[in-house]
Motif scaffolding. Structure first.
Motif, short mmCIF file in Angstrom:
data_model
loop_
_atom_site.label_atom_id
_atom_site.label_comp_id
_atom_site.label_asym_id
_atom_site.label_seq_id
_atom_site.Cartn_x
_atom_site.Cartn_y
_atom_site.Cartn_z
N GLY A 282 0.82 -1.20 0.00
CA GLY A 282 0.00 0.00 0.00
C GLY A 282 0.85 1.24 0.00
O GLY A 282 1.88 1.30 0.69
N GLU A 283 0.45 2.23 -0.79
CA GLU A 283 1.01 3.57 -0.68
C GLU A 283 0.37 4.18 0.56
O GLU A 283 -0.85 4.34 0.62
CB GLU A 283 0.68 4.36 -1.96
CG GLU A 283 0.81 5.87 -1.86
CD GLU A 283 2.19 6.34 -1.41
OE1 GLU A 283 3.18 6.04 -2.07
OE2 GLU A 283 2.26 7.04 -0.37
N GLY A 284 1.20 4.52 1.54
CA GLY A 284 0.68 4.96 2.84
C GLY A 284 0.14 6.37 2.88
O GLY A 284 -0.43 6.78 3.89
N PHE B 85 11.64 2.10 0.75
CA PHE B 85 12.44 1.95 -0.47
C PHE B 85 12.03 3.06 -1.44
O PHE B 85 12.87 3.69 -2.10
CB PHE B 85 12.16 0.55 -1.04
CG PHE B 85 12.82 0.20 -2.34
CD1 PHE B 85 14.03 0.76 -2.72
CD2 PHE B 85 12.22 -0.74 -3.19
CE1 PHE B 85 14.63 0.40 -3.93
CE2 PHE B 85 12.81 -1.09 -4.39
CZ PHE B 85 14.00 -0.52 -4.76
N GLY B 86 10.74 3.36 -1.46
CA GLY B 86 10.24 4.45 -2.31
C GLY B 86 10.78 5.80 -1.87
O GLY B 86 11.09 6.67 -2.71
N GLY C 74 20.77 5.22 7.81
CA GLY C 74 19.67 4.42 8.35
C GLY C 74 19.16 3.55 7.22
O GLY C 74 19.75 3.53 6.13
N PRO C 75 18.08 2.81 7.43
CA PRO C 75 17.55 1.95 6.37
C PRO C 75 17.37 2.70 5.04
O PRO C 75 17.68 2.17 3.98
CB PRO C 75 16.21 1.50 6.93
CG PRO C 75 16.39 1.53 8.42
CD PRO C 75 17.32 2.68 8.69
N ILE C 76 16.91 3.95 5.10
CA ILE C 76 16.64 4.67 3.85
C ILE C 76 17.95 5.09 3.18
O ILE C 76 18.12 4.92 1.96
CB ILE C 76 15.70 5.87 4.10
CG1 ILE C 76 14.37 5.35 4.68
CG2 ILE C 76 15.46 6.64 2.81
CD1 ILE C 76 13.34 6.43 4.98
N GLU D 180 5.05 6.85 -10.22
CA GLU D 180 6.30 6.75 -10.97
C GLU D 180 7.40 6.12 -10.12
O GLU D 180 8.16 5.27 -10.59
CB GLU D 180 6.71 8.14 -11.47
CG GLU D 180 7.93 8.16 -12.37
CD GLU D 180 7.76 7.40 -13.68
OE1 GLU D 180 6.64 6.93 -13.98
OE2 GLU D 180 8.77 7.25 -14.39
N THR D 181 7.49 6.51 -8.84
CA THR D 181 8.52 5.93 -7.98
C THR D 181 8.32 4.42 -7.85
O THR D 181 9.28 3.64 -7.87
CB THR D 181 8.49 6.57 -6.58
OG1 THR D 181 8.59 7.99 -6.70
CG2 THR D 181 9.64 6.06 -5.72
#
Ligand code: NAD
Ligand code: ZN
Length: 346
Positions: free
Chosen positions: A87-89, A150-151, A173-175, A293-294
């Motif tokens: 899902g896109e949050g 990730f996005g 960090g993770p991102i 797009e992302t």
């Protein structure tokens, strides 16, 4: 169903029985399989000043997930039970100027999953069909679970051209870790990562960083000399929220360089605007992901060899949520995954 709930104002989360959500005519109901823990979830659990202002309990938290469609509303034609989706949050308003023009990431009336509406740390979650993303068959479900952050990494890393450029990433960090692999995949010459935590610097090396340095120990000007760089960094991705990091980036940019700022500072910070003017810098804020797009770019980069799995360091069943949250909050981890239901094929 069981869900991780912020039951009342104050620190902590609790695992509780709550009613299963039912889909409206435009919604998709998803059985959650795996979720990722985000900094936002840590803020909500800890109940800091931001959370106390933004969150109205009771609320099911969480927004990074992958799951399987189990039911769709009567207006939904292109999702079917069994589809693997994330899902896109950011649930956007759909009617403002930007939404109508297809620039939904610029909507000023965004509602956050697990922030403004019940989220995904649960056995089931319901989202409008416009916020559901189909994964391609056989996607690694750990990777699918973290498409949301990730996005963030992809949106930031691709916001300026990096092919052949020297890229600085502040904060692994993770991102920041995922952005390292993305900048490498997108053809950067050097990807220098600045990060105080040794474990995260080590992972950054495995994600493709040319050099991962401790900002407390090493000056970026010195790093430039070691690499034989003469102009400064062309692109910087600020992914720490630390005032010292964005200042160090500005000091080490090439003239005409670009800084994409994703990190969220916890207070106002002072910047020397003269540096922006005389170096002709471009600074762009990044929030969320471009819909869609992302998401498309994430998918095709994975299909063309991008590997973000080294950024995932821990996996727990949801019943061990306290340990999972403590691990994510320790800073000594990459992405932490919680499993809610196993894959049908095991
Ligand atoms: P994180 O907190 O896990 O990572 C931040 C990293 O920055 C940490 O590893 C920390 O050690 C490092 N750091 C601290 N001081 C530093 C310094 N002076 N120089 C270099 N690095 C330093 O966060 P994350 O989950 O990877 O997210 C990154 C940032 O992006 C956070 O600020 C988060 O709040 C923000 N965020 C923004 C969006 C958005 O849409 N804009 C979405 C998600 C997260
Ligand atoms: Zn809108």
């Amino acid at each position: 169903m069981l869900a991780l709930v912020k039951a009342a104002p104050g620190p902590g989360l609790s695992l509780e029985e709550v009613p299963e959500p039912s889909p409206g005519i435009n919604d998709v109901k998803i059985r959650v399989r795996k979720t990722g823990i985000c900094g936002t979830d840590l803020h909500i659990a800890a109940w800091d000043a931001w959370a106390a202002k933004a969150i109205r309990p009771p609320l099911v938290v969480g927004h990074e997930f992958v799951g399987e469609v189990v039911e769709v509303g009567s207006n939904v034609y292109d999702f079917h039970p069994g589809d693997i989706v994330s899902g896109e949050g950011h649930v956007t308003c759909g009617v403002c100027r930007h939404c109508l023009a297809g620039r939904r990431h610029l909507c000023a009336h965004t509602q956050g999953l697990g922030v403004d509406r019940d989220g995904a740390f649960a056995e089931y979650v319901v989202l409008p069909v416009t916020n559901v993303w189909h994964h391609w068959p056989r996607i690694d479900e750990d990777v699918a679970a973290i498409f949301d952050p990730f996005g963030n990494a992809v949106h930031t890393a691709l916001s300026f051209p990096v092919l052949g450029e020297d890229v600085l990433i502040t904060g692994a960090g993770p991102i920041g870790l995922m952005a390292t692999a993305v900048a490498r995949h997108a053809g950067a010459r050097y990807v220098v990562v600045s990060e105080p935590n040794a474990r995260r610097r080590e992972i950054a090396g495995r994600m493709g960083a040319t050099l991962a340095v401790d900002p407390g120990e090493r000056d970026l000007a010195d790093v430039q000399r070691e690499l034989g760089m003469v102009e400064g960094f062309d692109v910087a991705l600020e992914m720490s929220g630390a005032p010292a990091a964005i200042r160090a980036a500005m000091d080490n940019m090439a003239h005409g360089g670009s800084i994409a700022v994703l990190g969220i500072p916890t207070r106002e910070i002072t910047l020397d605007v003269n540096e922006i003017v005389f170096k002709l810098l471009t600074i762009r804020g990044i929030y969320g992901r471009e819909m869609y797009e992302t998401w498309y770019k994430m998918t095709v980069m994975l299909q063309s060899g991008l590997d973000i799995r080294p950024a995932i360091t821990h996996r727990f069943p949801f019943q061990a949520y306290e340990l999972a949250f403590a691990t994510a909050a320790s800073g000594d981890s990459g992405k932490v995954i919680m499993t809610w239901s196993p894959q049908a094929d095991g």
